[in-house]
Design a protein around this motif. Structure first.
Motif, PDB file in Angstrom:
ATOM      1  N   PRO A  20      10.512 -16.460   2.165  1.00  0.00           N
ATOM      2  CA  PRO A  20       9.702 -17.614   2.658  1.00  0.00           C
ATOM      3  C   PRO A  20       8.250 -17.811   1.653  1.00  0.00           C
ATOM      4  CG  PRO A  20       9.334 -16.031   4.501  1.00  0.00           C
ATOM      5  CD  PRO A  20      10.302 -15.312   3.334  1.00  0.00           C
ATOM      6  N   GLU A  21       7.912 -16.671   1.057  1.00  0.00           N
ATOM      7  CA  GLU A  21       6.668 -16.503   0.527  1.00  0.00           C
ATOM      8  C   GLU A  21       6.246 -17.694  -0.156  1.00  0.00           C
ATOM      9  OE1 GLU A  21       8.158 -12.519   1.479  1.00  0.00           O
ATOM     10  OE2 GLU A  21       8.911 -14.192   0.731  1.00  0.00           O
ATOM     11  N   VAL A  22       7.022 -18.204  -1.256  1.00  0.00           N
ATOM     12  CA  VAL A  22       6.873 -19.374  -1.987  1.00  0.00           C
ATOM     13  C   VAL A  22       6.296 -20.879  -1.138  1.00  0.00           C
ATOM     14  CG1 VAL A  22       7.653 -21.190  -3.516  1.00  0.00           C
ATOM     15  CG2 VAL A  22       8.111 -18.618  -4.054  1.00  0.00           C
ATOM     16  N   ASP A  23       7.241 -20.912  -0.295  1.00  0.00           N
ATOM     17  CA  ASP A  23       6.780 -21.965   0.734  1.00  0.00           C
ATOM     18  C   ASP A  23       5.627 -21.767   1.494  1.00  0.00           C
ATOM     19  OD1 ASP A  23       8.090 -24.401   2.277  1.00  0.00           O
ATOM     20  OD2 ASP A  23       7.551 -23.235   4.054  1.00  0.00           O
ATOM     21  N   LYS A  24       5.148 -20.818   1.738  1.00  0.00           N
ATOM     22  CA  LYS A  24       3.987 -20.429   2.612  1.00  0.00           C
ATOM     23  C   LYS A  24       2.862 -20.711   1.526  1.00  0.00           C
ATOM     24  CE  LYS A  24       5.342 -17.199   6.173  1.00  0.00           C
ATOM     25  NZ  LYS A  24       5.581 -15.839   6.709  1.00  0.00           N
ATOM     26  N   ALA A  25       2.936 -20.334   0.428  1.00  0.00           N
ATOM     27  CA  ALA A  25       1.807 -20.266  -0.571  1.00  0.00           C
ATOM     28  C   ALA A  25       1.679 -21.695  -0.959  1.00  0.00           C
ATOM     29  CB  ALA A  25       1.836 -19.692  -1.771  1.00  0.00           C
ATOM     30  N   GLY A  26       2.928 -22.599  -0.975  1.00  0.00           N
ATOM     31  CA  GLY A  26       2.701 -24.000  -1.314  1.00  0.00           C
ATOM     32  C   GLY A  26       1.906 -24.844  -0.127  1.00  0.00           C
ATOM     33  N   HIS A  27       2.373 -24.681   0.985  1.00  0.00           N
ATOM     34  CA  HIS A  27       1.748 -25.213   2.091  1.00  0.00           C
ATOM     35  C   HIS A  27       0.076 -25.115   2.133  1.00  0.00           C
ATOM     36  CE1 HIS A  27       5.113 -27.052   3.872  1.00  0.00           C
ATOM     37  NE2 HIS A  27       5.804 -25.776   4.301  1.00  0.00           N
ATOM     38  N   ALA A  28      -0.041 -23.818   1.824  1.00  0.00           N
ATOM     39  CA  ALA A  28      -1.627 -23.542   1.918  1.00  0.00           C
ATOM     40  C   ALA A  28      -2.457 -24.026   0.543  1.00  0.00           C
ATOM     41  CB  ALA A  28      -1.680 -21.875   2.230  1.00  0.00           C
ATOM     42  N   HIS A  29      -2.133 -23.899  -0.438  1.00  0.00           N
ATOM     43  CA  HIS A  29      -2.641 -23.976  -1.809  1.00  0.00           C
ATOM     44  C   HIS A  29      -2.012 -24.934  -2.780  1.00  0.00           C
ATOM     45  CE1 HIS A  29      -4.917 -20.501  -0.588  1.00  0.00           C
ATOM     46  NE2 HIS A  29      -3.468 -19.765  -0.333  1.00  0.00           N
ATOM     47  N   GLY A  30      -1.025 -25.399  -2.479  1.00  0.00           N
ATOM     48  CA  GLY A  30      -0.233 -26.216  -3.345  1.00  0.00           C
ATOM     49  C   GLY A  30       0.591 -25.620  -4.582  1.00  0.00           C
ATOM     50  N   VAL A  31       1.532 -26.712  -4.998  1.00  0.00           N
ATOM     51  CA  VAL A  31       2.426 -26.119  -5.897  1.00  0.00           C
ATOM     52  C   VAL A  31       1.811 -25.663  -7.229  1.00  0.00           C
ATOM     53  CG1 VAL A  31       4.580 -26.889  -7.300  1.00  0.00           C
ATOM     54  CG2 VAL A  31       4.354 -27.337  -4.930  1.00  0.00           C
ATOM     55  N   ASP A  32       0.979 -26.074  -7.696  1.00  0.00           N
ATOM     56  CA  ASP A  32       0.263 -25.934  -8.859  1.00  0.00           C
ATOM     57  C   ASP A  32      -0.915 -24.935  -8.787  1.00  0.00           C
ATOM     58  OD1 ASP A  32       1.922 -27.470 -10.795  1.00  0.00           O
ATOM     59  OD2 ASP A  32       0.852 -29.346 -10.011  1.00  0.00           O
ATOM     60  N   SER A  33      -1.044 -24.305  -7.619  1.00  0.00           N
ATOM     61  CA  SER A  33      -1.929 -23.294  -7.487  1.00  0.00           C
ATOM     62  C   SER A  33      -1.743 -22.031  -7.978  1.00  0.00           C
ATOM     63  CB  SER A  33      -2.310 -23.233  -6.097  1.00  0.00           C
ATOM     64  OG  SER A  33      -1.218 -22.507  -5.408  1.00  0.00           O
ATOM     65  N   ALA A  34      -2.777 -21.072  -8.259  1.00  0.00           N
ATOM     66  CA  ALA A  34      -2.585 -19.907  -8.600  1.00  0.00           C
ATOM     67  C   ALA A  34      -1.848 -19.182  -7.596  1.00  0.00           C
ATOM     68  CB  ALA A  34      -3.809 -19.130  -9.208  1.00  0.00           C
ATOM     69  N   GLU A  35      -2.049 -19.257  -6.361  1.00  0.00           N
ATOM     70  CA  GLU A  35      -1.628 -18.715  -5.274  1.00  0.00           C
ATOM     71  C   GLU A  35      -0.010 -18.866  -5.242  1.00  0.00           C
ATOM     72  OE1 GLU A  35      -5.626 -18.980  -4.186  1.00  0.00           O
ATOM     73  OE2 GLU A  35      -4.053 -20.542  -4.951  1.00  0.00           O
ATOM     74  N   TRP A  36       0.302 -20.350  -5.607  1.00  0.00           N
ATOM     75  CA  TRP A  36       1.863 -20.581  -5.627  1.00  0.00           C
ATOM     76  C   TRP A  36       2.552 -19.770  -6.819  1.00  0.00           C
ATOM     77  CZ3 TRP A  36       5.657 -22.736  -8.696  1.00  0.00           C
ATOM     78  CH2 TRP A  36       6.725 -23.018  -8.243  1.00  0.00           C
ATOM     79  N   VAL A  37       1.719 -19.927  -7.923  1.00  0.00           N
ATOM     80  CA  VAL A  37       2.370 -19.002  -9.135  1.00  0.00           C
ATOM     81  C   VAL A  37       2.550 -17.663  -8.789  1.00  0.00           C
ATOM     82  CG1 VAL A  37       2.002 -18.457 -11.359  1.00  0.00           C
ATOM     83  CG2 VAL A  37       1.621 -20.758 -10.632  1.00  0.00           C
ATOM     84  N   ALA A  38       1.579 -16.869  -8.135  1.00  0.00           N
ATOM     85  CA  ALA A  38       1.626 -15.413  -7.743  1.00  0.00           C
ATOM     86  C   ALA A  38       2.920 -15.204  -7.123  1.00  0.00           C
ATOM     87  CB  ALA A  38       0.360 -15.182  -7.249  1.00  0.00           C
ATOM     88  N   ALA A  39       3.045 -16.131  -6.066  1.00  0.00           N
ATOM     89  CA  ALA A  39       4.144 -15.964  -5.080  1.00  0.00           C
ATOM     90  C   ALA A  39       5.640 -16.064  -5.651  1.00  0.00           C
ATOM     91  CB  ALA A  39       4.035 -16.878  -3.867  1.00  0.00           C
ATOM     92  N   LEU A  40       5.639 -17.133  -6.825  1.00  0.00           N
ATOM     93  CA  LEU A  40       6.768 -17.246  -7.699  1.00  0.00           C
ATOM     94  C   LEU A  40       7.062 -16.041  -8.517  1.00  0.00           C
ATOM     95  CD1 LEU A  40       9.211 -18.968  -8.507  1.00  0.00           C
ATOM     96  CD2 LEU A  40       7.583 -19.824 -10.226  1.00  0.00           C
ATOM     97  N   GLU A  41       6.066 -15.480  -8.998  1.00  0.00           N
ATOM     98  CA  GLU A  41       6.230 -14.184  -9.514  1.00  0.00           C
ATOM     99  C   GLU A  41       6.669 -13.193  -8.840  1.00  0.00           C
ATOM    100  OE1 GLU A  41       2.831 -15.158 -13.288  1.00  0.00           O
ATOM    101  OE2 GLU A  41       2.353 -13.741 -11.429  1.00  0.00           O
ATOM    102  N   ASP A  42       6.111 -13.009  -7.628  1.00  0.00           N
ATOM    103  CA  ASP A  42       6.728 -11.889  -6.877  1.00  0.00           C
ATOM    104  C   ASP A  42       8.287 -11.652  -6.478  1.00  0.00           C
ATOM    105  OD1 ASP A  42       4.168 -10.914  -6.915  1.00  0.00           O
ATOM    106  OD2 ASP A  42       3.433 -11.445  -5.026  1.00  0.00           O
ATOM    107  N   VAL A  43       8.443 -13.261  -6.270  1.00  0.00           N
ATOM    108  CA  VAL A  43       9.979 -13.387  -5.923  1.00  0.00           C
ATOM    109  C   VAL A  43      10.940 -13.035  -7.054  1.00  0.00           C
ATOM    110  CG1 VAL A  43      11.576 -15.177  -5.317  1.00  0.00           C
ATOM    111  CG2 VAL A  43       9.610 -15.004  -3.764  1.00  0.00           C
ATOM    112  N   ASP A  44      10.402 -13.673  -8.093  1.00  0.00           N
ATOM    113  CA  ASP A  44      11.067 -13.351  -9.262  1.00  0.00           C
ATOM    114  C   ASP A  44      11.046 -12.012  -9.797  1.00  0.00           C
ATOM    115  OD1 ASP A  44      12.314 -15.106 -11.841  1.00  0.00           O
ATOM    116  OD2 ASP A  44      11.007 -13.421 -12.844  1.00  0.00           O
ATOM    117  N   ALA A  45      10.204 -11.132  -9.399  1.00  0.00           N
ATOM    118  CA  ALA A  45      10.325  -9.722 -10.020  1.00  0.00           C
ATOM    119  C   ALA A  45      11.051  -8.977  -8.845  1.00  0.00           C
ATOM    120  CB  ALA A  45       8.880  -9.085  -9.638  1.00  0.00           C
TER     121      ALA A  45
END
Length: 375
Positions: A198-223
């Motif tokens: 659920p990490e990407v969804d949570k970051a998107g709700h809080a900060h938006g899809v184009d935010s640094a936080e969303w990108v960081a969550a995506l990188e963590d899931v990808d890793a």
């Protein structure tokens, strides 16, 4: 008023096909996948195909083998309660009955949050959601099944509604959950394993899809997903829905002093897809026409009958599901969101990333083959 789902080519796949095809894959009978020793379903909540491709440089594991056809259509509404249930049952919301984020319980005439409100509303998940899960189907066929998620989700009402039949295992973060899922698939030949991230969804709700936080969550899931799968194990990586960013100037607040609540008893759903329940003596036609007129360019409004006839909730709509759909439904256009100004809790107005409507960003999700499925 003609209502239509987003255009989808006839050959396109839907997330409702995932559960039956995974069960078929471990039997060597799938039309989507090659035969595998075990199968893992990885759900990255909130990860739309369009945002994923736009950030491909931050998700090299996910996008390395992702072709143009590696997408699927979500279901309506594009919200977690509805779409996750469709993923694990193989049927549309009109059949499994979770028709939105917050819906009216007709027996008690009150709104019930379909993710977190089961216990508070005293709703029995086994009678509210009666479609058999992939895990129940697996058990009846002698196939072991597991669900890996956040430890706090075990035995919640939503988990019982969607994961019943599975042996639940917890993991604190994406790396832990993926590792547990891979190990379970390896140690249990023929198994179906579900892994929820659920990490990407949570970051998107809080900060938006184009935010640094969303990108960081995506990188963590990808890793986390870069870990090599055991021999003979196939993983399908998908999502329940995508999301769009809603800036403050795109919010519409329904002010009770402006007549929005005339004839209205309850407003449920979520800001991009409202279920509006009317008073018994209200004219549905009059209310629909008024909302449709006043929301021109901002959202589409339709009656329950129009929405069902258009197939929005799927080809089958049970009586139970129909009773939970609003007399009026309101679907936000573009990146707008609509808020009930009479609601006591206005915290959702702070959400940046949102979903529930029918834009391609919300509707298209990835369908990525990994491990033995990629062969």
């Amino acid at each position: 008023m003609p209502l239509m789902l987003p255009s989808t080519p006839a050959a396109s796949r839907s997330i409702t096909g995932v559960a039956p095809e995974l069960l078929a894959a471990v039997r060597g009978e799938s039309t989507w996948f090659p035969a595998v020793r075990s199968a893992v379903l990885v759900v990255v909540d909130g990860l739309g195909a369009i945002p994923l491709r736009a950030h491909a440089g931050h998700a090299r594991t996910l996008t390395a083998g992702m072709g143009k056809k590696d997408v699927a259509a979500a279901v309506f509404p594009t919200t977690t309660a509805s779409a996750l249930t469709s993923l694990v049952t193989g049927v549309h919301p009109g059949e499994h009955g979770l028709v939105g984020y917050e819906v009216r319980d007709p027996a008690r005439d009150r709104l019930v949050n379909q993710l977190s409100g089961w216990e508070r509303a005293h709703i029995d998940p086994e009678t509210w959601q009666t479609a058999p899960t992939i895990f129940e189907q697996a058990t009846s066929a002698g196939i072991p099944s597991f669900a890996v998620g956040m430890p706090g989700y075990v035995n919640t009402g939503f988990s019982v509604a969607t994961l019943r039949g599975a042996d639940f295992r917890g993991g604190r973060n994406a790396v832990d959950r993926v590792q547990v899922a891979w190990e379970l698939a390896d140690a249990n030949p023929g198994a179906i394993v579900y892994c929820y991230l659920p990490e990407v969804d949570k970051a998107g709700h809080a900060h938006g899809v184009d935010s640094a936080e969303w990108v960081a969550a995506l990188e963590d899931v990808d890793a986390a997903l870069s870990r090599r799968l055991p021999e003979g194990v196939g993983a399908l990586i998908t999502a329940d829905h995508g999301m769009v960013d809603v800036p403050a100037h795109r919010q519409l607040v329904l002010d009770p002093d402006e007549g929005w609540h005339d004839g209205v008893r309850l407003i449920g759903g979520e800001p991009r897809m409202l279920h509006v329940y009317l008073e018994a003596d209200a004219s549905t036609e009059a209310v629909v026409e008024r909302w449709r007129r006043d929301l021109t360019g901002f959202a589409e409004a339709a009656s329950r009958d129009e929405a069902i006839a258009a197939g929005l909730f799927g080809p089958i709509v049970t009586d139970a599901a129909a009773s939970r759909i609003g007399d009026l439904i309101v679907i936000a256009r573009s990146n707008h969101a609509i808020y009930d100004g009479a609601a006591a809790d206005q915290r959702s107005r702070g959400m940046v990333g949102q979903h529930g409507a029918l834009t391609d960003e919300e509707w298209r999700v990835p369908l990525i083959r990994h491990g033995a499925f990629a062969g």
